[in-house]
Design an enzyme around this catalytic site. Structure first.
Site, PDB file in Angstrom:
ATOM      1  CB  CYS A   1      53.137  23.150  54.739  1.00 47.78           C
ATOM      2  SG  CYS A   1      53.970  22.996  53.187  1.00 47.78           S
TER       3      CYS A   1
ATOM      4  CE  LYS B   1      46.421  24.807  48.669  1.00 49.66           C
ATOM      5  NZ  LYS B   1      46.900  25.093  50.028  1.00 49.66           N
TER       6      LYS B   1
ATOM      7  CG  HIS C   1      50.065  25.870  55.129  1.00 53.51           C
ATOM      8  ND1 HIS C   1      51.152  26.588  54.710  1.00 53.51           N
ATOM      9  CD2 HIS C   1      49.841  24.932  54.176  1.00 53.51           C
ATOM     10  CE1 HIS C   1      51.570  26.100  53.551  1.00 53.51           C
ATOM     11  NE2 HIS C   1      50.789  25.092  53.201  1.00 53.51           N
TER      12      HIS C   1
ATOM     13  CD  GLN D   1      43.169  22.561  52.089  1.00 55.76           C
ATOM     14  OE1 GLN D   1      42.667  21.835  51.233  1.00 55.76           O
ATOM     15  NE2 GLN D   1      44.376  23.061  51.947  1.00 55.76           N
TER      16      GLN D   1
ATOM     17  CG  ASP E   1      45.266  30.068  55.571  1.00 55.42           C
ATOM     18  OD1 ASP E   1      44.696  29.956  54.472  1.00 55.42           O
ATOM     19  OD2 ASP E   1      46.323  29.476  55.859  1.00 55.42           O
TER      20      ASP E   1
HETATM   21  C1  LIG Z   1      47.778  25.776  50.583  1.00 55.69           C
HETATM   22  C2  LIG Z   1      47.650  26.467  51.844  1.00 55.69           C
HETATM   23  C3  LIG Z   1      48.403  27.616  52.123  1.00 55.69           C
HETATM   24  C4  LIG Z   1      49.447  28.157  51.175  1.00 55.69           C
HETATM   25  O1  LIG Z   1      48.899  28.527  49.964  1.00 55.69           O
HETATM   26  P1  LIG Z   1      49.844  29.003  48.756  1.00 55.69           P
HETATM   27  O2  LIG Z   1      48.946  28.973  47.573  1.00 55.69           O
HETATM   28  O3  LIG Z   1      50.949  27.974  48.679  1.00 55.69           O
HETATM   29  O4  LIG Z   1      50.360  30.341  49.091  1.00 55.69           O
HETATM   30  C5  LIG Z   1      48.192  28.252  53.319  1.00 55.69           C
HETATM   31  N1  LIG Z   1      47.290  27.799  54.211  1.00 55.69           N
HETATM   32  C6  LIG Z   1      46.554  26.696  53.989  1.00 55.69           C
HETATM   33  C7  LIG Z   1      45.544  26.262  54.997  1.00 55.69           C
HETATM   34  C8  LIG Z   1      46.704  25.999  52.797  1.00 55.69           C
HETATM   35  O5  LIG Z   1      45.971  24.908  52.579  1.00 55.69           O
END
Ligand SMILES: *Cc1c(COP(=O)(O)O)cnc(C)c1O
Length: 404
Positions: free
Chosen positions: A362, A224, A121, A201, A198
């Protein structure tokens, strides 16, 4: 087995109509919907004990502080962190990554290497590029293959003692690929590199155990995982959080302030300057309780069913191509129909009440890899149904007829 109708009744928004049709919400990878218990927690906070935390002696402030810190404990248990002060509240994944990337400026020198993956992302790319600009470190990229998987053979050859930091997502938001993070963490540590995962997701689908993973940093957003927007976490191993400098200066993060010198507060407060999103933190804890009551094993099994069913339904449409075909993937289907722009499909099926995401998600480097401007992305959550997927397939067929 999940009682889907009972679960759906927990989400008020799922009762609404869009353009005269029942809402079919398939944009879960962008943000999940919010169950009534989480909405109630926010209303309860503002109705009954809204007060600033950590510094008041009065009853409301103590109640708010207790609830906020109880949420931190819930999050600690959920992620199996060793200590609650290893859980830092942030405004979300993006904030968490920037906090670490900024802090690492003081650890890197010219010629050091940091490594990202081709599946990231933008929020797990741009802060590290900025870090490289500040420090002269070099950004290396683990490439991907046609199935949307990381090329682990190349990862091995990119790693060296020059590698100081590796940052990879647990699950790709654009394609749904589940990355082999256990192996990545172990290999990064083998050359002495720190690693940030990260988990934005991944957390809607699985329950990560940060101690078993032995990961240095793990980041996620509440919105999320059925929680509110504007709140998330940075998990960091205590050793790393002690070493990292504070990100922002202000109230709450200090021990003592004089004009000559300020000493910083202990963890976690060192990284929590200013008045936080108190209601959001409390509601995040409630969201995790809600998800854990349903159970992540049951959620994963049901979402796999939805993924398989959706894949079959969509592939039956002539000219439709799915991007991201790894066997290790979660309930995200990114697709295009030959000769049709994804935006046009998204616009037409919205008229039929179906919410999907269109565009580059993104993750422009992934789109560049496939040489496409973007995809249509349908992402399923545990409150979605096969009937909704049938509606999606019918709507996409209709859009195809109208557009070709
Ligand atoms: C949604 C997402 C982000 C960003 O998250 P925010 O809540 O917008 O800060 C970063 N990495 C991944 C894999 C995502 O799905």
């Amino acid at each position: 087995m999940l009682d889907i109708q009972k679960i759906r009744a927990d989400f008020p928004i799922l009762k609404r109509e869009v353009n005269g049709k029942p809402l079919v919400y398939f944009d879960n990878a962008a943000t999940s919907q919010t169950p009534q218990v989480v909405i109630d927690a926010i209303v309860d906070y503002y109705s009954n004990y809204n007060a600033n935390i950590h510094r008041g002696v009065h009853t409301l402030s103590q109640e708010a502080t207790d609830a906020y810190e109880e949420a931190r404990l819930k999050i600690q248990r959920h992620f199996n962190a060793k200590a609650s002060h290893e859980i830092i509240f942030t405004s979300g994944t993006t904030h968490s990554i920037n906090l670490v990337a900024t802090g690492f400026s003081s650890f890197l020198k010219e010629g050091d290497e940091v490594m990202v993956s081709a599946l990231e992302h933008h929020s797990n790319i741009v802060p590290w590029q900025m870090l490289c600009e500040r420090t002269g470190a070099v950004l290396k990229v683990i490439p991907m293959n046609e199935e949307g998987e990381l090329r682990m053979d190349t990862f091995d050859s990119l790693l060296s003692t020059k590698t100081k930091l590796v940052f990879v997502n647990h699950i790709s938001n654009a394609l749904g690929t589940i990355n082999p993070i256990e192996e990545i963490i172990q290999k990064a540590h083998h050359v002495g590199a720190a690693i940030l995962i990260d988990g934005a997701q991944a957390c809607p689908h699985i329950k990560p155990d940060v101690q078993a993973l032995d990961v240095d940093f793990y980041v996620a957003s509440a919105h999320k995982i059925c929680g509110p927007t504007g709140i998330g976490i940075l998990y960091g191993k205590q050793e790393w959080l002690n070493k990292l400098p504070p990100y922002q200066g202000g109230g709450e993060m200090i021990k003592e302030v004089t004009f000559e010198k300020t000493t910083y507060a202990d963890l976690p407060h060192k990284f929590e300057a200013g008045t936080p999103n108190i209601a959001g933190g409390i509601a995040f804890g409630v969201a995790l309780d809600y998800m854990n009551d349903i159970g992540f094993d049951a959620i994963a099994a049901y979402e796999k069913e939805l993924l398989d069913f959706g894949t079959e339904q969509l592939l039956a449409i002539e000219g439709l191509k799915i991007y991201g075909t790894s066997v290790h993937k979660t309930s995200v289907i990114s697709f295009n129909i030959e000769g049709i722009h994804p935006y046009d499909i998204g616009t037409i099926i919205d008229k039929l009440g179906i919410a999907v995401r269109t565009g580059h998600h993104c993750a422009q480097p992934i789109m560049d890899f496939y040489k496409i401007p973007g995809t249509v992305r349908a992402s399923f959550a545990f409150y979605n149904t096969k009937e909704e997927i049938v509606k999606l397939a019918e709507a996409v067929k209709r859009a195809k007829t109208m557009l070709s």
